[in-house]
Scaffold this active site. Structure first.
Site: not given
Ligand SMILES: Cc1ncc(COP(=O)(O)O)c(C=O)c1O
Lengths: 413, 164
Positions: A207, A210, A233, A371, A130
């Protein structure tokens, strides 16, 4: 294949009734929410916990002697304890509250990496990330002269492990890797990857944005250095998140931001930082949000993450089989190990058009690049439609998705 | 009409035959080698990316038009309709048309009578096929993207146009 053949018995979510938002109509149709990978819905227990706090207990934390401040502090710190237990961190000092995964990753890039890396060092990420696990590393590489290196993935959307091992060289300062891909649903074999990195003394940031919503997480068993995730999430409020970090790392890192709450003593000559984890929590936190996150943890634990994972696997298999039965469907992301997230294309219908047509039938999916633009370019596409499932979805939701897709085909042919 | 039926009608209004036809078989698609004016339009939300080319003669008349890029049906159809509509127009008229079309597409919930009118020359009347987006606020930007690029090309602004 007909729907009847696909559907031996329906899969119904006993937990659906706990989510008030799901019982509404959108555009004249009962809502089908298949966008939980973008943000999960909140059970009544979370909504009520936040409301109760604002009605009865709100005050600032860690600073008042008065009763409300004490109550707010107890509830806030109580939530931290619940989160510690949820991810099995060794100590509550290792649970830093942030505004989300994005802030957690930036914190590590700026406080753990920036002071210690320079030209000749490498930051290793993967092609599945992401943007939140790409751009913070690009920034720190720009700031320090270190090099960003990307481990490749195959046509199913799986990491090419042999190539990853080859990239784990002595000059890699940190490996930052997603647990589960938000765009493709691939579950990386994270435990084995962390073990390989540890053998070479390379710290690993996971990270977990998910990962946490779909499976039980044990950071000690994973043996990772950092694990970042977002409250929204995992069915908690937005604006909350967590950075799990080994205590030794947090001890050695300078603060990320300066301000109130993160200090013990301030004079104009010098400042004594607060103990862990408060050294990394400058300013008044999102108290209500964190209390809601604590309630989300209670709720998830009352069901059990293993039960959630089992339920979602069945429903995901059902969804993939149903999607494959639609003529003109191309699945993107077909890894052997998947969470309940499925990207797809339908004929040559642009994902944005699909999103509009489905929304008009009450079906909420995500469309576009999610993203994760490098993932899209790897497949030579500009975006996908993505259906993502949580444990409050059921097989009726999937059937409605399929019916809406058939309608889209009809409209476009 | 039931709510569902009304929704259905809105959907068919958005994806009219003419829109789908232009999306599938875009007119003047490709680069224009002798372009005197060009501009890029980017919609960061959905990744639509269009390049518009115009060849403007000494008298300020648009002699040639074309576009390339990729995007959703609405943005592709809108770009294709644009290249038809402004061909042969003066730069001033084309810019005035930009104003008319943007105004028309961003007025939601209006009846036909009060909508900013488009002169009913035959190719221009087709632009009314874009009206369906008014009921889809998230899609208006798709329909206006090419028009912003036109405006930017005509005013010789060097940076890519966005719909922001
Ligand atoms: C794999 C992953 N990493 C990071 C993020 C970023 O999360 P946040 O926008 O809640 O900081 C997301 C959210 O879409 C994600 O799916």
């Amino acid at each position: 294949m007909s729907q009847a053949q696909l559907k031996p018995s329906s899969i119904s979510a006993e937990w659906r009734k706990d989510f008030p938002i799901l019982s509404q109509s959108v555009n004249g149709h009962p809502l089908v929410y298949l966008d939980s990978a973008a943000s999960g819905q909140q059970p009544a227990a979370v909504i009520d916990a936040v409301a109760h706090y604002h009605r009865e207990d709100h005050a600032n934390v860690h600073r008042g002697v008065h009763t409300l401040s004490q109550r707010a502090t107890d509830a806030f710190e109580g939530a931290r304890d619940k989160i510690r237990d949820f991810i099995n961190a060794a100590s509550r000092t290792e649970v830093v509250m942030t505004s989300g995964t994005t802030e957690s990753i930036n914190l590590v890039a700026q406080s753990f990496c920036r002071p210690r890396i320079g030209p000749g060092d490498k930051v290793l990420i993967t092609h599945l990330e992401h943007h939140a696990n790409i751009v913070p590393w690009q920034l720190v590489c720009e700031q320090t002269g270190a090099e960003l290196v990307v481990a490749p993935m195959d046509d199913q959307g799986q990491l090419e492990l042999e190539k990853l091992w080859a990239l784990l060289t002595d000059d890699v300062f940190i490996l930052a890797i997603g647990h589960v891909s938000n765009a493709l649903g691939t579950v990386n074999p994270i435990k084995g990857i962390i073990a390989e990195a540890r053998e070479r003394d390379i710290p690993v940031l996971v990270d977990g944005a998910q990962g946490v919503p779909h499976m039980a997480i044990d950071v000690q068993d994973l043996d990772c250095d950092f694990y970042a995730f977002s409250g929204h999430k995992m069915f908690g409020p937005t604006g909350t998140g967590v950075l799990y970090a080994r205590e030794a790392h947090l001890e050695s890192m300078p603060p990320y931001q300066g301000g109130g709450d993160m200090i013990l003593e301030v004079s104009f000559e010098s400042t004594v930082y607060n103990e862990l984890p408060y050294k990394f929590e400058a300013g008044t936190p999102n108290i209500g949000g964190v209390i809601g996150l604590g309630a989300a943890v209670d709720y998830l634990q009352s069901i059990g993450m293993q039960r959630i994972a089992d339920y979602e696997r069945d429903l995901h298999d059902y969804m993939v089989a149903a999607l494959e039965s639609v003529d003109g469907i191309r699945l993107i992301g077909t890894a052997a190990s998947k969470a309940s997230v499925q990207s797809f294309l339908l004929d040559d219908i642009h994902s944005h058009d699909l999103g509009t047509i489905l929304d008009h039938q009450g079906v909420a999916i995500r469309t576009g690049h999610h993203c994760a633009m490098p993932v899209m370019s790897r497949f030579g596409i500009s975006g996908t439609a993505r259906a993502s499932i949580a444990f409050y979805n059921n097989s009726d939701d999937v059937d409605r998705l399929i019916a809406a897709l058939l309608k889209a085909r009809q409209l476009f042919t | 009409m039931t709510k569902q039926a009304a929704n259905n009608a809105e959907l068919y209004d958005l994806y009219r035959e003419l829109i789908l036809d232009h999306a599938r078989n875009p007119r003047h698609f490709g680069r224009l080698d002798n372009a005197t004016h060009k501009a890029e339009g980017i919609n960061p939300l959905c990744g639509d990316k269009l390049k518009m080319y115009f060849n403007i003669d000494n008298h300020g008349r648009i002699e040639g038009t074309s576009f390339e890029g990729s995007g959703c049906a609405i943005s592709m159809a809108s770009a294709s309709l644009l290249t038809d509509a402004v061909l042969g127009m003066s730069v001033d008229d084309a810019d005035a048309l930009f104003d008319t079309v943007s105004a028309r597409l961003t007025q939601s919930g209006i009846d036909e009578g009060s909508a900013v009118d488009i002169d009913v020359d035959v190719p221009l009347a087709k632009l009314k096929a874009l009206d369906g987006v008014r009921e889809f606020p998230s899609r208006v930007k798709c329909a206006t993207l090419a028009w912003h690029a036109l405006h930017s090309a005509l005013s010789h602004q060097p940076t890519p146009a966005t719909t922001e």
